[in-house]
Write a protein that holds these residues in place. Structure first.
Motif, PDB file in Angstrom:
ATOM      1  N   LEU A 270       0.829  -1.198   0.000  1.00 56.81           N
ATOM      2  CA  LEU A 270       0.000   0.000   0.000  1.00 56.81           C
ATOM      3  C   LEU A 270       0.865   1.249   0.000  1.00 56.81           C
ATOM      4  CD1 LEU A 270      -2.872  -0.863   2.482  1.00 56.81           C
ATOM      5  CD2 LEU A 270      -3.151  -0.112   0.129  1.00 56.81           C
ATOM      6  N   GLU A 271       2.028   1.153   0.624  1.00 54.23           N
ATOM      7  CA  GLU A 271       2.930   2.299   0.743  1.00 54.23           C
ATOM      8  C   GLU A 271       3.583   2.643  -0.582  1.00 54.23           C
ATOM      9  OE1 GLU A 271       3.234   4.099   3.565  1.00 54.23           O
ATOM     10  OE2 GLU A 271       1.717   2.764   4.415  1.00 54.23           O
ATOM     11  N   ASP A 272       4.122   1.645  -1.265  1.00 57.94           N
ATOM     12  CA  ASP A 272       4.860   1.889  -2.504  1.00 57.94           C
ATOM     13  C   ASP A 272       5.221   0.557  -3.135  1.00 57.94           C
ATOM     14  OD1 ASP A 272       6.064   3.346  -4.505  1.00 57.94           O
ATOM     15  OD2 ASP A 272       7.761   4.028  -3.309  1.00 57.94           O
ATOM     16  N   ASP A 273       5.667   0.596  -4.371  1.00 61.13           N
ATOM     17  CA  ASP A 273       6.201  -0.601  -5.024  1.00 61.13           C
ATOM     18  C   ASP A 273       7.420  -1.065  -4.231  1.00 61.13           C
ATOM     19  OD1 ASP A 273       4.361   0.254  -6.875  1.00 61.13           O
ATOM     20  OD2 ASP A 273       5.787   0.493  -8.507  1.00 61.13           O
ATOM     21  N   MET A 274       7.661  -2.365  -4.241  1.00 61.80           N
ATOM     22  CA  MET A 274       8.789  -2.907  -3.490  1.00 61.80           C
ATOM     23  C   MET A 274       9.483  -3.988  -4.294  1.00 61.80           C
ATOM     24  SD  MET A 274       7.179  -3.327   0.345  1.00 61.80           S
ATOM     25  CE  MET A 274       8.761  -3.679   1.122  1.00 61.80           C
ATOM     26  N   ALA A 275      10.797  -4.086  -4.112  1.00 60.32           N
ATOM     27  CA  ALA A 275      11.560  -5.190  -4.682  1.00 60.32           C
ATOM     28  C   ALA A 275      11.191  -6.458  -3.920  1.00 60.32           C
ATOM     29  CB  ALA A 275      13.051  -4.917  -4.568  1.00 60.32           C
ATOM     30  N   VAL A 276      11.219  -7.584  -4.596  1.00 59.58           N
ATOM     31  CA  VAL A 276      10.878  -8.863  -3.967  1.00 59.58           C
ATOM     32  C   VAL A 276      11.726  -9.098  -2.717  1.00 59.58           C
ATOM     33  CG1 VAL A 276      10.933 -11.373  -4.269  1.00 59.58           C
ATOM     34  CG2 VAL A 276       9.973  -9.928  -6.068  1.00 59.58           C
TER      35      VAL A 276
ATOM     36  N   LYS B 273      13.334  -7.721  -9.463  1.00 60.10           N
ATOM     37  CA  LYS B 273      11.901  -7.917  -9.702  1.00 60.10           C
ATOM     38  C   LYS B 273      11.135  -7.073  -8.678  1.00 60.10           C
ATOM     39  CE  LYS B 273       9.799 -11.750 -11.285  1.00 60.10           C
ATOM     40  NZ  LYS B 273       9.305 -13.130 -11.267  1.00 60.10           N
ATOM     41  N   TRP B 274      10.220  -6.251  -9.178  1.00 55.26           N
ATOM     42  CA  TRP B 274       9.434  -5.348  -8.342  1.00 55.26           C
ATOM     43  C   TRP B 274       7.986  -5.799  -8.272  1.00 55.26           C
ATOM     44  CZ3 TRP B 274      11.119  -0.949  -5.730  1.00 55.26           C
ATOM     45  CH2 TRP B 274      12.472  -0.643  -5.897  1.00 55.26           C
ATOM     46  N   CYS B 275       7.355  -5.509  -7.140  1.00 56.65           N
ATOM     47  CA  CYS B 275       5.951  -5.839  -6.920  1.00 56.65           C
ATOM     48  C   CYS B 275       5.167  -4.540  -6.761  1.00 56.65           C
ATOM     49  CB  CYS B 275       5.784  -6.664  -5.644  1.00 56.65           C
ATOM     50  SG  CYS B 275       6.687  -8.198  -5.681  1.00 56.65           S
ATOM     51  N   LYS B 276       3.969  -4.527  -7.336  1.00 58.54           N
ATOM     52  CA  LYS B 276       3.107  -3.351  -7.274  1.00 58.54           C
ATOM     53  C   LYS B 276       1.694  -3.792  -6.934  1.00 58.54           C
ATOM     54  CE  LYS B 276       1.205   0.321 -10.118  1.00 58.54           C
ATOM     55  NZ  LYS B 276       1.110   0.917 -11.425  1.00 58.54           N
ATOM     56  N   LEU B 277       1.063  -3.087  -6.006  1.00 63.57           N
ATOM     57  CA  LEU B 277      -0.324  -3.355  -5.651  1.00 63.57           C
ATOM     58  C   LEU B 277      -1.231  -2.993  -6.820  1.00 63.57           C
ATOM     59  CD1 LEU B 277      -2.238  -4.157  -3.287  1.00 63.57           C
ATOM     60  CD2 LEU B 277      -2.420  -1.719  -2.799  1.00 63.57           C
ATOM     61  N   GLU B 278      -2.218  -3.835  -7.082  1.00 55.59           N
ATOM     62  CA  GLU B 278      -3.218  -3.587  -8.123  1.00 55.59           C
ATOM     63  C   GLU B 278      -4.595  -3.517  -7.449  1.00 55.59           C
ATOM     64  OE1 GLU B 278      -2.504  -2.809 -11.080  1.00 55.59           O
ATOM     65  OE2 GLU B 278      -0.415  -3.468 -11.234  1.00 55.59           O
ATOM     66  N   PRO B 279      -4.917  -2.358  -6.859  1.00 47.55           N
ATOM     67  CA  PRO B 279      -6.141  -2.257  -6.046  1.00 47.55           C
ATOM     68  C   PRO B 279      -7.429  -2.489  -6.815  1.00 47.55           C
ATOM     69  CG  PRO B 279      -5.153  -0.092  -6.368  1.00 47.55           C
ATOM     70  CD  PRO B 279      -4.183  -1.103  -6.921  1.00 47.55           C
ATOM     71  N   ASP B 280      -7.429  -2.286  -8.136  1.00 48.20           N
ATOM     72  CA  ASP B 280      -8.652  -2.515  -8.907  1.00 48.20           C
ATOM     73  C   ASP B 280      -9.093  -3.973  -8.864  1.00 48.20           C
ATOM     74  OD1 ASP B 280      -8.783   0.141  -9.543  1.00 48.20           O
ATOM     75  OD2 ASP B 280      -7.990  -0.092 -11.572  1.00 48.20           O
TER      76      ASP B 280
END
Length: 107
Positions: free
Chosen positions: A25-31, A67-74
């Motif tokens: 929720l805060e930001d994209d993060m590296a694995v 590799k980065w992770c991003k929340l997909e709230p939709d």
């Protein structure tokens, strides 16, 4: 093949995955940064990330070697619409979802 809603709820059923969503929720993060607070192997975290990705709750992309992770709230929209059908739930908004995750995780 499972209904997408089943996949979302199954992904949300695990406390580790809910904590990962809270972190994102805060930001994209590296694995590797996602894995840091957990006492489990990187392979185990990768499995959790795979479940979240399959449910559409996060996306993963390679940026250079990381590799980065991003929340997909939709992805929560269909679950929110389904719950609204019971007349007891409000539409999901990220602030309320964050508060829910924090209360569930005792943060």
């Amino acid at each position: 093949m499972a209904h997408p809603l089943d996949t979302v709820f199954a992904a949300l059923a695990d406390p580790t995955r809910r904590q990962i969503l809270s972190m994102l929720l805060e930001d994209d993060m590296a694995v590797t940064d996602v894995a840091e607070p957990f006492e489990m192997s990187l392979a185990a975290i990768s499995k959790h990330l795979g479940v979240l990705t399959a449910a559409g709750l996060i996306s993963q992309e390679k940026r250079g070697r990381v590799k980065w992770c991003k929340l997909e709230p939709d992805a929560l929209k269909e679950a929110s619409v389904w719950m609204q059908g019971f007349g007891q739930f409000e539409p999901v908004n990220l602030d309320a979802f964050e508060r829910f995750l924090q209360s569930e995780l005792g943060s």
